[in-house]
Scaffold this motif. Structure first.
Motif, mmCIF file in Angstrom:
data_model
loop_
_atom_site.group_PDB
_atom_site.id
_atom_site.type_symbol
_atom_site.label_atom_id
_atom_site.label_comp_id
_atom_site.label_asym_id
_atom_site.label_seq_id
_atom_site.Cartn_x
_atom_site.Cartn_y
_atom_site.Cartn_z
ATOM 1 N N THR A 1 0.886 -1.180 0.000
ATOM 2 C CA THR A 1 0.000 0.000 0.000
ATOM 3 C C THR A 1 0.914 1.217 0.000
ATOM 4 N N PRO A 2 0.379 2.413 -0.266
ATOM 5 C CA PRO A 2 1.219 3.589 -0.030
ATOM 6 C C PRO A 2 1.525 3.624 1.468
ATOM 7 N N ILE A 3 2.615 4.244 1.828
ATOM 8 C CA ILE A 3 2.817 4.432 3.272
ATOM 9 C C ILE A 3 2.208 5.790 3.617
ATOM 10 N N TYR A 4 1.478 5.822 4.703
ATOM 11 C CA TYR A 4 0.610 6.976 4.981
ATOM 12 C C TYR A 4 1.330 8.040 5.804
ATOM 13 N N TYR A 5 1.035 9.288 5.486
ATOM 14 C CA TYR A 5 1.591 10.392 6.270
ATOM 15 C C TYR A 5 1.019 10.347 7.679
ATOM 16 N N VAL A 6 1.868 10.707 8.638
ATOM 17 C CA VAL A 6 1.396 10.660 10.033
ATOM 18 C C VAL A 6 1.091 12.061 10.555
ATOM 19 N N PRO B 1 -6.043 8.280 10.407
ATOM 20 C CA PRO B 1 -6.479 7.671 9.141
ATOM 21 C C PRO B 1 -7.948 7.938 8.809
ATOM 22 N N HIS B 2 -8.238 8.005 7.502
ATOM 23 C CA HIS B 2 -9.622 8.163 7.061
ATOM 24 C C HIS B 2 -9.997 7.029 6.112
ATOM 25 N N ILE B 3 -11.189 7.128 5.537
ATOM 26 C CA ILE B 3 -11.718 6.020 4.734
ATOM 27 C C ILE B 3 -10.847 5.713 3.494
ATOM 28 N N GLY B 4 -10.179 6.744 2.947
ATOM 29 C CA GLY B 4 -9.313 6.519 1.788
ATOM 30 C C GLY B 4 -8.148 5.608 2.157
ATOM 31 N N HIS B 5 -7.533 5.873 3.315
ATOM 32 C CA HIS B 5 -6.432 5.013 3.771
ATOM 33 C C HIS B 5 -6.957 3.599 4.025
ATOM 34 N N ALA B 6 -8.121 3.542 4.664
ATOM 35 C CA ALA B 6 -8.694 2.223 5.000
ATOM 36 C C ALA B 6 -8.941 1.431 3.723
ATOM 37 N N THR C 1 4.125 3.651 7.376
ATOM 38 C CA THR C 1 3.902 5.093 7.522
ATOM 39 C C THR C 1 5.093 5.892 6.986
ATOM 40 N N ASP C 2 4.735 7.050 6.434
ATOM 41 C CA ASP C 2 5.678 7.965 5.793
ATOM 42 C C ASP C 2 5.865 9.099 6.795
ATOM 43 N N GLU C 3 7.027 9.138 7.455
ATOM 44 C CA GLU C 3 7.099 9.945 8.675
ATOM 45 C C GLU C 3 7.962 11.195 8.578
ATOM 46 N N ILE D 1 -2.062 2.083 -5.270
ATOM 47 C CA ILE D 1 -1.983 3.514 -4.933
ATOM 48 C C ILE D 1 -3.303 4.195 -5.291
ATOM 49 N N GLY D 2 -3.495 5.405 -4.772
ATOM 50 C CA GLY D 2 -4.630 6.223 -5.192
ATOM 51 C C GLY D 2 -4.208 7.023 -6.420
ATOM 52 N N LYS D 3 -5.188 7.460 -7.195
ATOM 53 C CA LYS D 3 -4.881 8.104 -8.482
ATOM 54 C C LYS D 3 -4.077 9.397 -8.329
ATOM 55 N N ASP D 4 -4.122 10.016 -7.145
ATOM 56 C CA ASP D 4 -3.418 11.286 -6.955
ATOM 57 C C ASP D 4 -1.907 11.117 -6.843
ATOM 58 N N ILE D 5 -1.430 9.884 -6.623
ATOM 59 C CA ILE D 5 0.025 9.730 -6.485
ATOM 60 C C ILE D 5 0.579 8.876 -7.639
ATOM 61 N N LEU D 6 -0.020 9.107 -8.800
ATOM 62 C CA LEU D 6 0.373 8.357 -9.995
ATOM 63 C C LEU D 6 1.770 8.764 -10.485
ATOM 64 N N TRP E 1 -11.042 7.540 -6.229
ATOM 65 C CA TRP E 1 -11.226 8.168 -4.911
ATOM 66 C C TRP E 1 -12.617 7.905 -4.379
ATOM 67 N N TRP E 2 -12.710 7.872 -3.085
ATOM 68 C CA TRP E 2 -14.013 7.883 -2.431
ATOM 69 C C TRP E 2 -14.469 9.322 -2.331
ATOM 70 N N LEU E 3 -15.617 9.569 -2.946
ATOM 71 C CA LEU E 3 -16.244 10.877 -2.778
ATOM 72 C C LEU E 3 -17.277 10.715 -1.686
HETATM 73 N N1 MSP Z 1 2.830 9.381 1.954
HETATM 74 C C1 MSP Z 1 2.291 9.432 0.637
HETATM 75 C C2 MSP Z 1 2.457 8.093 -0.050
HETATM 76 C C3 MSP Z 1 3.882 7.610 -0.141
HETATM 77 S S1 MSP Z 1 3.981 6.026 -0.840
HETATM 78 C C4 MSP Z 1 5.587 5.765 -1.095
HETATM 79 C C5 MSP Z 1 0.806 9.785 0.707
HETATM 80 N N2 MSP Z 1 0.199 9.604 1.854
HETATM 81 S S2 MSP Z 1 -1.327 9.980 2.187
HETATM 82 O O1 MSP Z 1 -1.529 9.577 3.539
HETATM 83 O O2 MSP Z 1 -1.559 11.358 1.896
HETATM 84 O O3 MSP Z 1 -2.249 9.233 1.188
HETATM 85 C C6 MSP Z 1 -2.194 7.881 1.066
HETATM 86 C C7 MSP Z 1 -3.219 7.341 0.103
HETATM 87 O O4 MSP Z 1 -4.539 7.675 0.498
HETATM 88 C C8 MSP Z 1 -3.055 7.791 -1.333
HETATM 89 O O5 MSP Z 1 -3.009 6.631 -2.159
HETATM 90 C C9 MSP Z 1 -4.321 8.536 -1.619
HETATM 91 O O6 MSP Z 1 -4.758 8.312 -2.934
HETATM 92 C C10 MSP Z 1 -5.280 7.867 -0.669
HETATM 93 N N3 MSP Z 1 -6.462 8.698 -0.467
HETATM 94 C C11 MSP Z 1 -6.556 9.901 0.141
HETATM 95 N N4 MSP Z 1 -7.856 10.314 0.058
HETATM 96 C C12 MSP Z 1 -8.595 9.394 -0.611
HETATM 97 C C13 MSP Z 1 -9.958 9.214 -0.892
HETATM 98 N N5 MSP Z 1 -10.863 10.110 -0.611
HETATM 99 N N6 MSP Z 1 -10.331 8.050 -1.473
HETATM 100 C C14 MSP Z 1 -9.445 7.024 -1.730
HETATM 101 N N7 MSP Z 1 -8.168 7.164 -1.467
HETATM 102 C C15 MSP Z 1 -7.680 8.411 -1.120
HETATM 103 O O7 MSP Z 1 0.270 10.210 -0.317
#
Ligand code: MSP
Length: 640
Positions: A8-13, A17-22, A48-50, A258-263, A290-292
């Protein structure tokens, strides 16, 4: 047998977390669980991306040190993954030594090879996205093209990675490897991006501006750019430069989800970094939509961020996992509302699957004291059920390999519905009344066997509930193997069943508070008055993705005078559309025609056939003309 490595992408801390991360983490979990079911050695990581400015700023706002911010927030992610029953094999934090050491070694190696050099940077910078832009990337307001916020002018010395060296190679690689970027329209997006000259990538930040990062091994006044650091997690987590055997076992990754925003970061930065390191490319980078929330973007400022924990508390983990997977067509955006959640829950889970289970289990207890009987001769009705089960297994296997999870789920639900129809036709309650013992045994056993296959197919999505279901038909384990699912007659007669009550109790849609309702309708009226002719904005228009397509096949839909079933190609993507044009066109008239379709329309069933889009036509009651294009128009182009 191939090894399966999914990330999965590693998530910013910087926030919880929200539904997109889930969603992405659940998708990875479910794919990993299915691959294990297919007996493939599987490794699944999240993390996690820290480092970087976002986290440093959040720490300042929360009056913490950056590492305190990380340590506090990482717990929220780990708690959520536990709650959602995520089966990741590892969790990587970019502040761990095992990761920092590898980033540092890679930087040194590329610097020694002169693939990283120092130069002066002048341009615009977006702080939240941590991305540099040249003025030609920006509009006249100089807003960030990624997030729409203001960019800052920056002049500073920095280190650059010679990304531009790889532009021609990358274009060819993407074209030669159609499965590298999925869905294929995302590959076209990246190729579109690569039409402009690719610049070298700024991979450092001066400590005077940002101190929270991995120090460059060749210049202690700089830290590494957070994206360069973060992307390396995909290899540092599987032993790159630390455990050769492990690395050889898992790299290249099967899927980066990944999500489409980090293509761009994943399909341009990462492949060129890997190329410079002399490493193989990941097999597939898959970008989901994306989840709207309703039809709006989810954002803190709009106050519509969905907290997955709240949903799980309210409706249970399995229902949440199911909804997210069933509702989103992989690759497209999807809409989340609590009402849609409850509607799907009630129809698929409470009515279809829950009812089928409870009808059989109740009969097993009422008529057979909770012991599974041996079946008698199979009739045509049982053969249909056996085939429905096998169709669902094959469809799900195909759906997993081709990333069409929602379609696989739909096929499983078709088997559930076939089970309910079978019970209505065979009416076991009447068989009991009439003393038709052997026939009753056959019907109970057949339905239980169907439920064994269905529950096996759904274990990866709803592990808790499916274990409960399996126990109710005399199974003791949730360990499922694809071979068993393809066999029929696996349940052992004489097994003890357990009646644990309803699997999915119905949920009522919360009644809207009357005042709120009134206010809402008032708002609607006000809106209409503001916009009496129903004008839409350009943003509204661009919500519809119009694409050019080619009609490959066409045939009449049996029993429906007005409908044609069309097989179409949109670039490399193939779809089917049910169109109400049969009174105006015969199938042979339109095969080969180039048309325009709405490509992001939610699939709908028309006369039981899934329609995956809509074509454009000009019409009134008497006439209809398809909007067609010249024969040499390529399919898959965006229209707008
Ligand atoms: N840290 C970077 C990723 C680095 S990977 C080497 C990052 N983190 S993030 O926490 O901002 O986002 C992580 C993921 O959550 C992304 O894939 C992003 O597309 C996804 N989402 C954020 N909002 C979203 C929705 N509303 N719906 C679905 N996924 C979305 O980007």
């Amino acid at each position: 047998m191939e090894n399966f490595y999914v990330t999965t992408p590693i998530y910013y801390v910087n926030d919880k977390p929200h539904i997109g991360h889930a969603y992405t983490t659940l998708l990875a979990d479910i794919l990993a669980r299915y691959r294990r079911l297919l007996d493939e050695p599987t490794f699944f990581i999240t993390g996690t991306d820290e480092h970087g400015q976002k986290v440093q700023k959040a720490a300042e706002a929360n009056k913490m040190t950056p590492i305190e911010q990380c340590d506090n927030t990482v717990v929220r992610f780990k708690e959520l993954w536990d709650k959602l029953e995520i089966t990741n094999n590892d969790f990587i934090r970019t502040t761990e030594d095992r990761h920092k050491r590898i980033v540092s070694e890679i930087l040194q190696e590329l610097y020694d090879k002169d693939l990283i050099y120092k130069s002066e940077y002048q341009g615009r910078y977006c702080v939240p996205c941590e991305r540099f832009f040249t003025e030609k990337d920006l509009d006249e307001k100089l807003l960030c093209p990624e997030c729409g916020r203001e960019t800052e002018e920056i002049v500073e010395s920095n280190y650059f990675f010679r990304m531009s060296n790889y532009q021609d190679w990358l274009i060819k690689y993407i074209k030669d490897n159609p499965s590298f970027i999925q869905p294929s329209f995302r590959a076209n997006e990246t190729l579109g991006f690569l039409k402009r000259p690719l610049e070298d990538l700024c991979i450092s930040r001066p400590k005077s501006r940002l101190s929270w990062g991995i120090e460059l091994p060749f210049d202690k006044d700089f830290v590494c750019y957070v994206w360069f650091d973060a992307l390396v997690n995909y290899i540092s987590a599987v032993g790159y430069k630390s455990d050769e055997d492990k690395f050889r076992k898992w790299w290249p990754a099967s899927y980066h989800l990944i999500g489409k925003d980090i293509l761009t970061t994943h399909t341009v930065y990462w492949p060129t970094m890997l190329k410079a390191m002399g490493l193989e490319m990941p097999k597939t980078i898959f970008a989901h939509g994306w989840w709207l929330i309703g039809d709006s973007k989810m954002s803190k400022s709009a106050g519509n961020v969905v907290n997955p924990m709240d949903m799980v508390e309210k409706y249970g983990v399995d229902a949440f996992r199911y909804f997210l997977m069933a509702e989103m067509s992989l690759g497209q955006d999807a809409s989340f509302t609590e009402e849609a959640f409850i509607t799907r829950y009630n129809s698929n889970l409470a009515n279809d699957l829950g009812n089928l289970t409870s009808r059989v289990v109740k009969m097993l207890f009422k008529q057979r004291e909770g012991v599974l009987p041996a079946p008698g001769e199979m009739t045509d009705a049982e053969i249909i059920i056996k085939e429905a089960a096998l169709t669902a297994v094959n469809a799900m296997e195909d759906a997993i390999v081709n990333m069409k999870l929602d379609r696989g789920i739909e096929e499983v639900m078709n088997a559930v519905r076939a089970g309910n129809r079978y019970l209505e036709q065979t009416a076991p309650w009447n068989l009991a009344k009439n003393g038709e013992t052997e026939r009753l045994n056959t019907v109970l056993y057949t339905t239980a066997e169907l439920l064994r296959v269905i529950s096996g197919l759904l274990v990866p999505i709803m592990p808790e509930k499916m274990l409960k279901l399996r126990k109710s038909i005399g199974l003791t384990t949730d360990q499922v193997n694809i071979k068993d699912l393809k066999n029929w007659g696996v349940l052992k007669a004489g097994s003890n069943c357990i009646d644990a009550g309803p699997l999915f109790p119905r949920v009522d849609i919360p009644k809207q508070d009357n005042n709120k309702k009134k206010n809402n309708s008032k708002k609607k009226v006000e809106k209409k008055q503001e916009n009496p002719v129903g004008l839409i904005t350009i943003d509204d228009f661009f919500k519809a993705q119009l694409k050019t397509a080619e009609i490959l096949e066409a045939k009449k839909v049996e029993g429906a005078d007005k409908l044609l079933l069309l097989q179409i190609a949109i670039g490399e993507d193939k779809r089917q559309i049910v169109a109400g044009i049969a009174q105006f066109y015969s199938p042979e008239d339109i095969i080969g025609k180039k048309i325009i379709i709405v490509a992001n329309l939610k699939p709908a069933k028309i006369r039981g056939i899934e329609s995956q889009g809509m074509l454009l036509a000009a019409k009134n009651k008497k006439n209809l003309t398809l909007v067609t294009l010249s024969d040499d128009t390529p399919s898959g182009l965006s229209v707008g």
